[in-house]
Design a protein around this motif. Sequence first.
Motif, PDB file in Angstrom:
ATOM      1  N   HIS A  34    -120.636 -23.116 -14.309  1.00  0.00           N
ATOM      2  CA  HIS A  34    -121.998 -23.547 -14.636  1.00  0.00           C
ATOM      3  C   HIS A  34    -122.463 -24.602 -13.640  1.00  0.00           C
ATOM      4  O   HIS A  34    -121.669 -25.105 -12.837  1.00  0.00           O
ATOM      5  CB  HIS A  34    -122.106 -24.029 -16.094  1.00  0.00           C
ATOM      6  CG  HIS A  34    -121.307 -25.250 -16.452  1.00  0.00           C
ATOM      7  ND1 HIS A  34    -121.812 -26.282 -17.203  1.00  0.00           N
ATOM      8  CD2 HIS A  34    -120.026 -25.596 -16.169  1.00  0.00           C
ATOM      9  CE1 HIS A  34    -120.881 -27.204 -17.390  1.00  0.00           C
ATOM     10  NE2 HIS A  34    -119.782 -26.815 -16.768  1.00  0.00           N
ATOM     11  N   THR A  35    -123.773 -24.885 -13.677  1.00  0.00           N
ATOM     12  CA  THR A  35    -124.379 -25.812 -12.707  1.00  0.00           C
ATOM     13  C   THR A  35    -125.182 -26.873 -13.457  1.00  0.00           C
ATOM     14  O   THR A  35    -126.417 -26.843 -13.472  1.00  0.00           O
ATOM     15  CB  THR A  35    -125.315 -25.054 -11.732  1.00  0.00           C
ATOM     16  OG1 THR A  35    -126.225 -24.258 -12.507  1.00  0.00           O
ATOM     17  CG2 THR A  35    -124.555 -24.160 -10.788  1.00  0.00           C
ATOM     18  N   PRO A  36    -124.477 -27.832 -14.093  1.00  0.00           N
ATOM     19  CA  PRO A  36    -125.194 -28.831 -14.886  1.00  0.00           C
ATOM     20  C   PRO A  36    -126.112 -29.723 -14.051  1.00  0.00           C
ATOM     21  O   PRO A  36    -127.062 -30.284 -14.586  1.00  0.00           O
ATOM     22  CB  PRO A  36    -124.099 -29.636 -15.570  1.00  0.00           C
ATOM     23  CG  PRO A  36    -122.824 -29.280 -14.893  1.00  0.00           C
ATOM     24  CD  PRO A  36    -123.022 -27.986 -14.178  1.00  0.00           C
ATOM     25  N   THR A  94    -130.079 -19.922 -14.328  1.00  0.00           N
ATOM     26  CA  THR A  94    -129.710 -20.563 -15.599  1.00  0.00           C
ATOM     27  C   THR A  94    -130.422 -21.916 -15.768  1.00  0.00           C
ATOM     28  O   THR A  94    -131.512 -21.994 -16.300  1.00  0.00           O
ATOM     29  CB  THR A  94    -128.176 -20.750 -15.691  1.00  0.00           C
ATOM     30  OG1 THR A  94    -127.703 -21.536 -14.582  1.00  0.00           O
ATOM     31  CG2 THR A  94    -127.460 -19.405 -15.694  1.00  0.00           C
ATOM     32  N   ARG A  95    -129.785 -22.944 -15.268  1.00  0.00           N
ATOM     33  CA  ARG A  95    -130.260 -24.316 -15.502  1.00  0.00           C
ATOM     34  C   ARG A  95    -131.696 -24.546 -14.989  1.00  0.00           C
ATOM     35  O   ARG A  95    -132.480 -25.255 -15.622  1.00  0.00           O
ATOM     36  CB  ARG A  95    -129.260 -25.271 -14.843  1.00  0.00           C
ATOM     37  CG  ARG A  95    -129.747 -26.660 -14.595  1.00  0.00           C
ATOM     38  CD  ARG A  95    -129.293 -27.647 -15.639  1.00  0.00           C
ATOM     39  NE  ARG A  95    -130.142 -28.816 -15.546  1.00  0.00           N
ATOM     40  CZ  ARG A  95    -130.000 -29.919 -16.244  1.00  0.00           C
ATOM     41  NH1 ARG A  95    -129.025 -30.023 -17.104  1.00  0.00           N
ATOM     42  NH2 ARG A  95    -130.824 -30.920 -16.104  1.00  0.00           N
ATOM     43  N   ASP A 109    -126.646 -24.970 -19.401  1.00  0.00           N
ATOM     44  CA  ASP A 109    -125.310 -25.251 -18.868  1.00  0.00           C
ATOM     45  C   ASP A 109    -124.400 -25.597 -20.043  1.00  0.00           C
ATOM     46  O   ASP A 109    -124.829 -25.524 -21.200  1.00  0.00           O
ATOM     47  CB  ASP A 109    -125.347 -26.377 -17.821  1.00  0.00           C
ATOM     48  CG  ASP A 109    -125.848 -27.676 -18.398  1.00  0.00           C
ATOM     49  OD1 ASP A 109    -125.174 -28.226 -19.286  1.00  0.00           O
ATOM     50  OD2 ASP A 109    -126.935 -28.146 -17.988  1.00  0.00           O
ATOM     51  N   TYR A 149    -127.571 -21.520 -10.376  1.00  0.00           N
ATOM     52  CA  TYR A 149    -128.498 -22.538 -10.857  1.00  0.00           C
ATOM     53  C   TYR A 149    -129.882 -21.923 -11.130  1.00  0.00           C
ATOM     54  O   TYR A 149    -130.489 -22.144 -12.185  1.00  0.00           O
ATOM     55  CB  TYR A 149    -128.595 -23.667  -9.821  1.00  0.00           C
ATOM     56  CG  TYR A 149    -129.730 -24.625 -10.054  1.00  0.00           C
ATOM     57  CD1 TYR A 149    -129.693 -25.531 -11.108  1.00  0.00           C
ATOM     58  CD2 TYR A 149    -130.855 -24.622  -9.231  1.00  0.00           C
ATOM     59  CE1 TYR A 149    -130.750 -26.402 -11.335  1.00  0.00           C
ATOM     60  CE2 TYR A 149    -131.904 -25.495  -9.454  1.00  0.00           C
ATOM     61  CZ  TYR A 149    -131.854 -26.378 -10.500  1.00  0.00           C
ATOM     62  OH  TYR A 149    -132.898 -27.241 -10.723  1.00  0.00           O
ATOM     63  N   PRO A 166    -123.459 -19.641 -18.335  1.00  0.00           N
ATOM     64  CA  PRO A 166    -124.548 -19.915 -19.287  1.00  0.00           C
ATOM     65  C   PRO A 166    -125.433 -18.671 -19.396  1.00  0.00           C
ATOM     66  O   PRO A 166    -125.619 -17.951 -18.407  1.00  0.00           O
ATOM     67  CB  PRO A 166    -125.314 -21.067 -18.616  1.00  0.00           C
ATOM     68  CG  PRO A 166    -124.336 -21.687 -17.665  1.00  0.00           C
ATOM     69  CD  PRO A 166    -123.477 -20.560 -17.180  1.00  0.00           C
TER      70      PRO A 166
END
Length: 433
Positions: A20-22, A357-358, A372, A354, A70
């Motif tokens: 994931h890419t928080p 998702t985020r 994320d 990224y 995510p």
Amino acid sequence: ARQAKPPTLPMQSLRAGIFHTPRNSFLVAHTDGGLAIENGKVADCGDYSTIARAHPEAAVRDLRGGYILPGFIDTHAHFPQVRMLGGLGYGLLDWLEQLTLPEEARMADAACAYAIAQEFVAALAAHGTTTALAFGSHFPGATAALFTAAEQRGLRIFTGLVLSDRLLRPELHQTPDAAYRDSRTLIERFGPARYAVTPRFAFSASEAMLSVCQTLVKEDSNLRFTTHINENHGEIEQVARLFPWAADYLAVYERFDLIGGRSVLAHNVHAGASELQRLAARGASIAHCPCSNAALGSGIFPMRRHIEANVRFALGTDVGGGTGFGMLKEGLQAYLMQRIAPEPMNLSPAQMLYLATRAGAEALCIEDQTGDFECGKAADLVYLRPPESSVLAGVLKRLEDPERIIAALFTLAGAESVAEVRVSDHAVIDRRN
Ligand code: GUN
Ligand code: ZN
């Protein structure tokens, strides 16, 4: 009397590769990862050994051999256009007139709209999309059908009545008064938090209709706003003729106070420098739809210019102007187009993840809820596991580096590789049973 406690579900932990890419484009990768989930939320995420030690009580599901990402966030799709997919060979305005608007007119029929809404949410889920900002229909009943279908499936869908009062076809036009009344009724029925005020585009909206949008947005700060901008040269020329006072396309929406941090504008392929600067200043987001931009011959998205101007953007499928529901495919197409763009970029696998998702969560202002696997976020996830004898399964056998694994997933994984999809830990697709 004692207060009843809400029932708590036992903690579960999922063991698989987890990516994931928080934070923007910085990849967090756990090749042998653990995702601890409690009451629909992420309780912990890390290397499996760490998670197992920290939560010895958690029931472990062993999903090794596949990858957890995510859930994808599609920031632009049109629900009435599911059956339009595959209409190649057109430019935007011909495509609207000849293929799309006749299909959208079918949504006047409640039974038809209900069936299409079911198809639409099923297809989102089947492709690993857990959240979407979707255009509803020009008809209130059909738009209600999408809200209902999304609720039944458990997907996070933001949508709203599509508003137009000129230049489409008479069946699709409402008066500004009816647009206001019907929008308010839907907002009251389904709540403002998932509602997006949605003029189709400046081309098909009079100033009176844009004023209605302004009133709606001003009445409730929980609403989103979405529309199209700067997609096609013919469209842009017509908008300039219709709004001679506007310096550029964005100025039309600005005049009605429609551009802010909760605005998502689709395409922006042909953006001026001043427009980019103003979009950044207002914190608005662009829905970048690379398959649609190529399929309709709209042009190559100036991604480098968006990044240099600090304009936020995330991916969208633009079903049915695009080529399907796959957000991995959009990530790949974004990569391919930017490789050969006039001002090229070489998107990294982390950037692609990224954007799918985020970045979408940020565009929709729900990054505190999903996008994320940080602790406390909803357990919205897609579990990718390619079929045993697929090319992708073979490719993955050779790979250990997370970036290479993600690149291979974006290149080769489609719906056939989506084994499970969960929203707040509730299964919306489970092909493993
Ligand atoms: N502009 C106005 N309507 C549409 C639509 O349905 N699809 C796309 N891609 N652009 C539009
Ligand atoms: Zn669109």
